[in-house]
Design a protein around this motif. Structure first.
Motif, PDB file in Angstrom:
ATOM      1  N   LEU A  35       5.264   3.043   8.639  1.00 38.96           N
ATOM      2  CA  LEU A  35       4.340   3.225   9.754  1.00 38.96           C
ATOM      3  C   LEU A  35       3.056   3.919   9.302  1.00 38.96           C
ATOM      4  O   LEU A  35       1.954   3.581   9.774  1.00 38.96           O
ATOM      5  N   SER A  36       3.186   4.872   8.381  1.00 37.89           N
ATOM      6  CA  SER A  36       2.001   5.562   7.885  1.00 37.89           C
ATOM      7  C   SER A  36       1.104   4.595   7.120  1.00 37.89           C
ATOM      8  O   SER A  36      -0.126   4.594   7.298  1.00 37.89           O
ATOM      9  N   THR A  37       1.703   3.763   6.286  1.00 35.71           N
ATOM     10  CA  THR A  37       0.911   2.763   5.561  1.00 35.71           C
ATOM     11  C   THR A  37       0.232   1.793   6.515  1.00 35.71           C
ATOM     12  O   THR A  37      -0.942   1.438   6.327  1.00 35.71           O
ATOM     13  N   ASN A  52       2.323  -7.310   5.192  1.00 35.19           N
ATOM     14  CA  ASN A  52       3.082  -7.560   3.958  1.00 35.19           C
ATOM     15  C   ASN A  52       2.793  -6.526   2.877  1.00 35.19           C
ATOM     16  O   ASN A  52       3.006  -6.782   1.693  1.00 35.19           O
ATOM     17  N   GLU A  53       2.317  -5.355   3.289  1.00 37.91           N
ATOM     18  CA  GLU A  53       1.958  -4.337   2.296  1.00 37.91           C
ATOM     19  C   GLU A  53       3.149  -3.929   1.418  1.00 37.91           C
ATOM     20  O   GLU A  53       2.987  -3.712   0.215  1.00 37.91           O
ATOM     21  N   GLU A  54       4.337  -3.842   2.021  1.00 38.97           N
ATOM     22  CA  GLU A  54       5.498  -3.440   1.226  1.00 38.97           C
ATOM     23  C   GLU A  54       5.813  -4.497   0.163  1.00 38.97           C
ATOM     24  O   GLU A  54       6.214  -4.162  -0.962  1.00 38.97           O
ATOM     25  N   LEU A  55       5.640  -5.785   0.497  1.00 37.70           N
ATOM     26  CA  LEU A  55       5.845  -6.841  -0.499  1.00 37.70           C
ATOM     27  C   LEU A  55       4.813  -6.729  -1.614  1.00 37.70           C
ATOM     28  O   LEU A  55       5.127  -6.947  -2.794  1.00 37.70           O
ATOM     29  N   TRP A  56       3.582  -6.404  -1.254  1.00 39.32           N
ATOM     30  CA  TRP A  56       2.521  -6.220  -2.250  1.00 39.32           C
ATOM     31  C   TRP A  56       2.883  -5.077  -3.197  1.00 39.32           C
ATOM     32  O   TRP A  56       2.754  -5.196  -4.417  1.00 39.32           O
ATOM     33  N   PHE A  57       3.351  -3.969  -2.635  1.00 44.19           N
ATOM     34  CA  PHE A  57       3.732  -2.827  -3.465  1.00 44.19           C
ATOM     35  C   PHE A  57       4.856  -3.202  -4.433  1.00 44.19           C
ATOM     36  O   PHE A  57       4.834  -2.846  -5.617  1.00 44.19           O
ATOM     37  N   TYR A  89      -4.202  -0.985  -3.519  1.00 43.75           N
ATOM     38  CA  TYR A  89      -4.153  -2.157  -2.639  1.00 43.75           C
ATOM     39  C   TYR A  89      -5.496  -2.369  -1.949  1.00 43.75           C
ATOM     40  O   TYR A  89      -6.040  -3.486  -1.925  1.00 43.75           O
ATOM     41  N   LEU A  90      -6.051  -1.305  -1.381  1.00 42.32           N
ATOM     42  CA  LEU A  90      -7.320  -1.422  -0.662  1.00 42.32           C
ATOM     43  C   LEU A  90      -8.461  -1.767  -1.608  1.00 42.32           C
ATOM     44  O   LEU A  90      -9.390  -2.500  -1.235  1.00 42.32           O
TER      45      LEU A  90
END
Length: 501
Positions: free
Chosen positions: A69-71, A46-51, A102-103
């Motif tokens: 894919l890179s993320t 869900n990284e894109e939602l977080w961004f 994020y990290l």
């Protein structure tokens, strides 16, 4: 998607974040709803939602697949080296910033170093990180105050949650990069190569040696290290190429792909790309947007122009076509030249060289037939083996549309390696003043591309060479016809109503 890149130097990031806060205020919700929402956003995948949640005003376009894919690779592999040789306008710096924050916020990384070609540039690149951590209301609402009361400067700061960020310029001592007992566990290398540095191989060697021997060894062997190297391939020897050689993964992404299509169409439409590149030279476009640095003049320092003779003064003429790849493909250049020989000189009377369709390429042939108009024998050839079934169908359509026959013949010779063939055939006659192009066409777009491709030609260059290849093909046929007393190839004259290929 965020699009900082080099432009971030000119952005007032504090004001930018304030505007983002007004556009995307914190949610009105209960503590339980808040906890559920954060837990959902932090789920793997869900990284894109977080961004989108925390960078709403910066996330201006849906990401391309290569972004996603890179993320996925960098957030799911604590020990990883990812090189990003991505074109301008593809959000290298922006995406990396979102990943790093994020990290940091999710407790996966605790000591982050950002390094660039010099200390001032490293500080400028770190500025948006600092502003977002200080002022982003949604981030503060969900993860607490980030700004601590201790050292909080443009070059170095530690959040209240204990995550350290530090800017370093190439060559600076990385001593003192510990965050308590935690050594650096994430290193971001951004805008590390410069044109000036890459002119000196010793400087490139020194800078990469600093990365390998000084910066990266600040890590702890027992703690996973994530390295992200952002930049372009700006020279035949640069730190980016060296990073790619050792990275766990890299992907060269240009402004357009191998089919000539935008690699990030939700942001960079074809129309916008055309507008942005319209005033740039071939050399600049290749270097900045296609990871293809061009050093001009290695083989051909210049090409020569003169006024052409009346066509009837040539014994015969040769039209030669290099059609690049399969019919319809736009990414490579298609080239057609009309050549004649006068005494010891080779005259390129007409030049067509462009990224275009097969249909347009065929139109160039009818254009040449009309120009010659049977005043002199004309031989029309195309590089073998490109008279395939799709091309035959295209020719049939064109014959029907123009009411003419286009009798292309394949050049069936077995060609030697392209660079050496072009260099050995054309460089001597160009150097000795025996190869001339039509001065009446000097300022056309096609001629500018032809000239740029000649100047860019080298053994190691990835620049297009379809134009020089067509000229070499024409010269070979001209020479063959003279040796064979113009026998063996049927003379072509413009004819009507012959519609078969």
């Amino acid at each position: 998607m965020i699009k900082t890149g080099d432009k971030q130097v000119f952005i007032d990031w504090d004001k930018f974040v304030d505007n983002m806060n007004r556009a995307a205020p914190v949610h009105a919700e209960t503590p339980l709803q808040k906890a559920d929402r954060i837990a959902m956003l932090e789920l793997p995948g869900n990284e894109e939602l977080w961004f989108k949640e925390y960078f709403s005003k910066l996330y201006t376009a849906e990401p391309a697949l290569f972004h996603v894919l890179s993320t996925e690779r960098v957030v799911s592999n604590p020990e990883w080296f990812e090189a990003r040789p991505w074109s301008r306008e593809l959000s290298k710096s922006g995406r990396t910033m979102m990943e790093a924050i994020y990290l940091a916020c999710t407790g996966k990384k605790f000591n982050i170093i950002l390094t660039s070609n010099n200390f001032d540039n490293a500080k400028r690149l770190l500025k948006p990180y600092k502003s977002i951590l200080e002022r982003n209301d949604r981030l503060i609402n969900d993860y607490g105050e980030q700004q601590s009361y201790g050292d909080w400067s443009e070059a170095e700061f530690i959040t209240k949650q204990g995550v350290a960020f530090r800017a370093l310029g190439a060559g600076q001592s990385p001593r003192g990069t510990r965050n308590d007992e935690i050594r650096p566990d994430m290193i971001i290398v951004d805008d590390f190569d410069t044109d000036e540095d890459c002119r000196n191989p010793d400087i490139v060697e020194q800078k990469y040696d600093w990365l390998e021997r000084a910066l990266i060894p600040t890590r702890s062997i027992s703690t996973p290290l994530l390295v992200i190297f952002c930049g372009n391939i700006i020279a035949e020897d640069c730190c980016m190429l060296r990073a790619m050689a050792v990275a766990d993964h890299y992907e060269i992404v240009n402004i357009r792909d191998e089919h000539g299509v935008s690699t990030w169409p939700s942001k960079n439409t074809e129309e916008k790309i055309n507008i942005s590149l319209r005033f740039l030279s071939y050399k600049a476009i290749q270097g900045e947007y296609y990871n293809n640095p061009i050093t001009e003049g290695k083989v051909f320092k210049a090409i020569h122009f003169k006024k052409m003779l009346p066509l009837k003064q040539y014994r015969f003429l040769v039209s030669y076509c290099d059609p690049s790849y399969k019919s319809g493909r736009k990414s490579d250049f298609k080239a057609v030249v009309l050549m004649g020989k006068y005494k010891q000189e080779y005259h390129v009377i007409h030049t067509r060289c462009a990224q275009t369709t097969t249909a347009q390429m065929l139109e160039w042939h009818y254009e040449i037939m009309s120009m010659v108009n049977a005043e002199v024998p004309l031989y029309m050839l195309i590089e073998w083996p490109w008279i395939d079934e799709p091309l035959k169908l295209e020719i049939q359509k064109a014959n029907k549309r123009t009411d003419q026959a286009l009798p292309l013949k394949a050049d069936e010779r077995k060609k030697p390696e392209k660079f050496y063939r072009i260099e050995s055939s054309l460089e001597p006659i160009n150097r000795n003043g025996q190869l001339f192009f039509n001065e009446a066409e000097k300022d056309t777009e096609d001629m500018k591309y032809m000239e740029a491709q000649f100047k860019a030609l080298s053994q190691t260059s990835r620049a297009h060479d379809d134009g020089p290849d067509a000229v070499e093909g024409a010269k070979y046929i001209v020479d063959s016809k003279i040796v064979n007393n113009t026998s063996g190839i049927t003379v072509i004259a413009a004819t009507k109503n012959a519609k078969r290929v």
